[in-house]
Design a protein around this motif. Structure first.
Motif, PDB file in Angstrom:
ATOM      1  N   ALA A  61       0.851  -1.197   0.000  1.00  0.00           N
ATOM      2  CA  ALA A  61       0.000   0.000   0.000  1.00  0.00           C
ATOM      3  C   ALA A  61       0.882   1.241   0.000  1.00  0.00           C
ATOM      4  O   ALA A  61       2.029   1.206   0.442  1.00  0.00           O
ATOM      5  CB  ALA A  61      -0.897  -0.009   1.229  1.00  0.00           C
ATOM      6  N   HIS A  62       0.320   2.332  -0.491  1.00  0.00           N
ATOM      7  CA  HIS A  62       1.028   3.610  -0.518  1.00  0.00           C
ATOM      8  C   HIS A  62       0.047   4.696  -0.096  1.00  0.00           C
ATOM      9  O   HIS A  62      -1.066   4.768  -0.623  1.00  0.00           O
ATOM     10  CB  HIS A  62       1.567   3.879  -1.924  1.00  0.00           C
ATOM     11  CG  HIS A  62       2.386   5.110  -2.012  1.00  0.00           C
ATOM     12  ND1 HIS A  62       3.607   5.246  -1.405  1.00  0.00           N
ATOM     13  CD2 HIS A  62       2.159   6.287  -2.644  1.00  0.00           C
ATOM     14  CE1 HIS A  62       4.094   6.450  -1.651  1.00  0.00           C
ATOM     15  NE2 HIS A  62       3.232   7.095  -2.407  1.00  0.00           N
ATOM     16  N   ASN A  63       0.471   5.543   0.859  1.00  0.00           N
ATOM     17  CA  ASN A  63      -0.390   6.604   1.394  1.00  0.00           C
ATOM     18  C   ASN A  63      -1.750   6.066   1.831  1.00  0.00           C
ATOM     19  O   ASN A  63      -2.787   6.675   1.573  1.00  0.00           O
ATOM     20  CB  ASN A  63      -0.570   7.734   0.375  1.00  0.00           C
ATOM     21  CG  ASN A  63       0.707   8.493   0.136  1.00  0.00           C
ATOM     22  OD1 ASN A  63       1.572   8.576   1.006  1.00  0.00           O
ATOM     23  ND2 ASN A  63       0.846   9.042  -1.051  1.00  0.00           N
ATOM     24  N   GLY A  64      -1.732   4.881   2.447  1.00  0.00           N
ATOM     25  CA  GLY A  64      -2.963   4.283   2.952  1.00  0.00           C
ATOM     26  C   GLY A  64      -3.833   3.627   1.899  1.00  0.00           C
ATOM     27  O   GLY A  64      -4.893   3.088   2.200  1.00  0.00           O
ATOM     28  N   GLU A  65      -3.396   3.651   0.661  1.00  0.00           N
ATOM     29  CA  GLU A  65      -4.178   3.082  -0.439  1.00  0.00           C
ATOM     30  C   GLU A  65      -3.612   1.707  -0.808  1.00  0.00           C
ATOM     31  O   GLU A  65      -2.447   1.590  -1.197  1.00  0.00           O
ATOM     32  CB  GLU A  65      -4.101   4.013  -1.654  1.00  0.00           C
ATOM     33  CG  GLU A  65      -5.084   3.733  -2.736  1.00  0.00           C
ATOM     34  CD  GLU A  65      -6.511   4.061  -2.354  1.00  0.00           C
ATOM     35  OE1 GLU A  65      -7.405   3.325  -2.809  1.00  0.00           O
ATOM     36  OE2 GLU A  65      -6.744   5.029  -1.598  1.00  0.00           O
ATOM     37  N   LYS A  66      -4.445   0.658  -0.666  1.00  0.00           N
ATOM     38  CA  LYS A  66      -4.006  -0.688  -1.012  1.00  0.00           C
ATOM     39  C   LYS A  66      -3.792  -0.792  -2.516  1.00  0.00           C
ATOM     40  O   LYS A  66      -4.664  -0.420  -3.299  1.00  0.00           O
ATOM     41  CB  LYS A  66      -5.043  -1.722  -0.561  1.00  0.00           C
ATOM     42  CG  LYS A  66      -4.640  -3.128  -0.920  1.00  0.00           C
ATOM     43  CD  LYS A  66      -5.695  -4.153  -0.558  1.00  0.00           C
ATOM     44  CE  LYS A  66      -5.258  -5.509  -1.071  1.00  0.00           C
ATOM     45  NZ  LYS A  66      -6.278  -6.522  -0.936  1.00  0.00           N
ATOM     46  N   ILE A  67      -2.622  -1.265  -2.902  1.00  0.00           N
ATOM     47  CA  ILE A  67      -2.316  -1.459  -4.316  1.00  0.00           C
ATOM     48  C   ILE A  67      -2.537  -2.923  -4.679  1.00  0.00           C
ATOM     49  O   ILE A  67      -3.233  -3.247  -5.620  1.00  0.00           O
ATOM     50  CB  ILE A  67      -0.879  -1.013  -4.632  1.00  0.00           C
ATOM     51  CG1 ILE A  67      -0.745   0.488  -4.373  1.00  0.00           C
ATOM     52  CG2 ILE A  67      -0.501  -1.360  -6.063  1.00  0.00           C
ATOM     53  CD1 ILE A  67       0.660   1.013  -4.416  1.00  0.00           C
ATOM     54  N   CYS A  68      -1.918  -3.807  -3.909  1.00  0.00           N
ATOM     55  CA  CYS A  68      -2.046  -5.238  -4.134  1.00  0.00           C
ATOM     56  C   CYS A  68      -1.420  -5.961  -2.950  1.00  0.00           C
ATOM     57  O   CYS A  68      -1.005  -5.324  -1.986  1.00  0.00           O
ATOM     58  CB  CYS A  68      -1.359  -5.657  -5.433  1.00  0.00           C
ATOM     59  SG  CYS A  68       0.421  -5.328  -5.476  1.00  0.00           S
TER      60      CYS A  68
END
Length: 117
Positions: A61-68
């Motif tokens: 995740a990056h900046n609280g956003e799940k990527i995978c």
């Protein structure tokens, strides 16, 4: 005579039948991954590595956003340091991207074992 293509079709990576890559109730992605597990189990019994685990999941995740997520084949401790290892016959583009994200997001360098590095 009719032919069932689903039954005769080979896996594009040449993966063996499930029975040939199952040990101790664990179905491995390949015979090579299963052999590596057995090698690591021997190293663990000998006290060379500790805390061996199979199929360990990491959130990317990056900046609280799940990527995978990335699922490592093996995780263990060697010489007091954590090791994340993946057995690869073929390094796919998706794997290479996830490996870069593991390094960038978690500071983890994946140890690659197996065929083609």
């Amino acid at each position: 005579e009719a032919r069932d293509d689903a039954m005769t079709r080979r896996n594009k990576y040449g993966v063996a039948p499930v029975a040939d890559r199952t040990h101790g109730g664990i179905v491995f992605a390949s015979k090579g991954e299963m052999r590596r597990w057995l090698e690591l189990k021997q190293l663990e019994r000998a006290g060379i590595i500790k805390g061996l685990r199979h199929q360990v999941s990491f959130l990317l995740a990056h900046n609280g956003e799940k990527i995978c997520k990335y699922v490592a084949d093996f995780e263990y401790t060697e010489n007091g340091k954590p090791v994340i290892e993946d057995y690869k016959g073929v390094q796919t583009q998706v794997f290479r991207i996830k490996a870069k994200r593991m390094k960038a997001f978690h500071g983890i360098e994946i140890r690659i074992t197996g065929g083609k590095k």
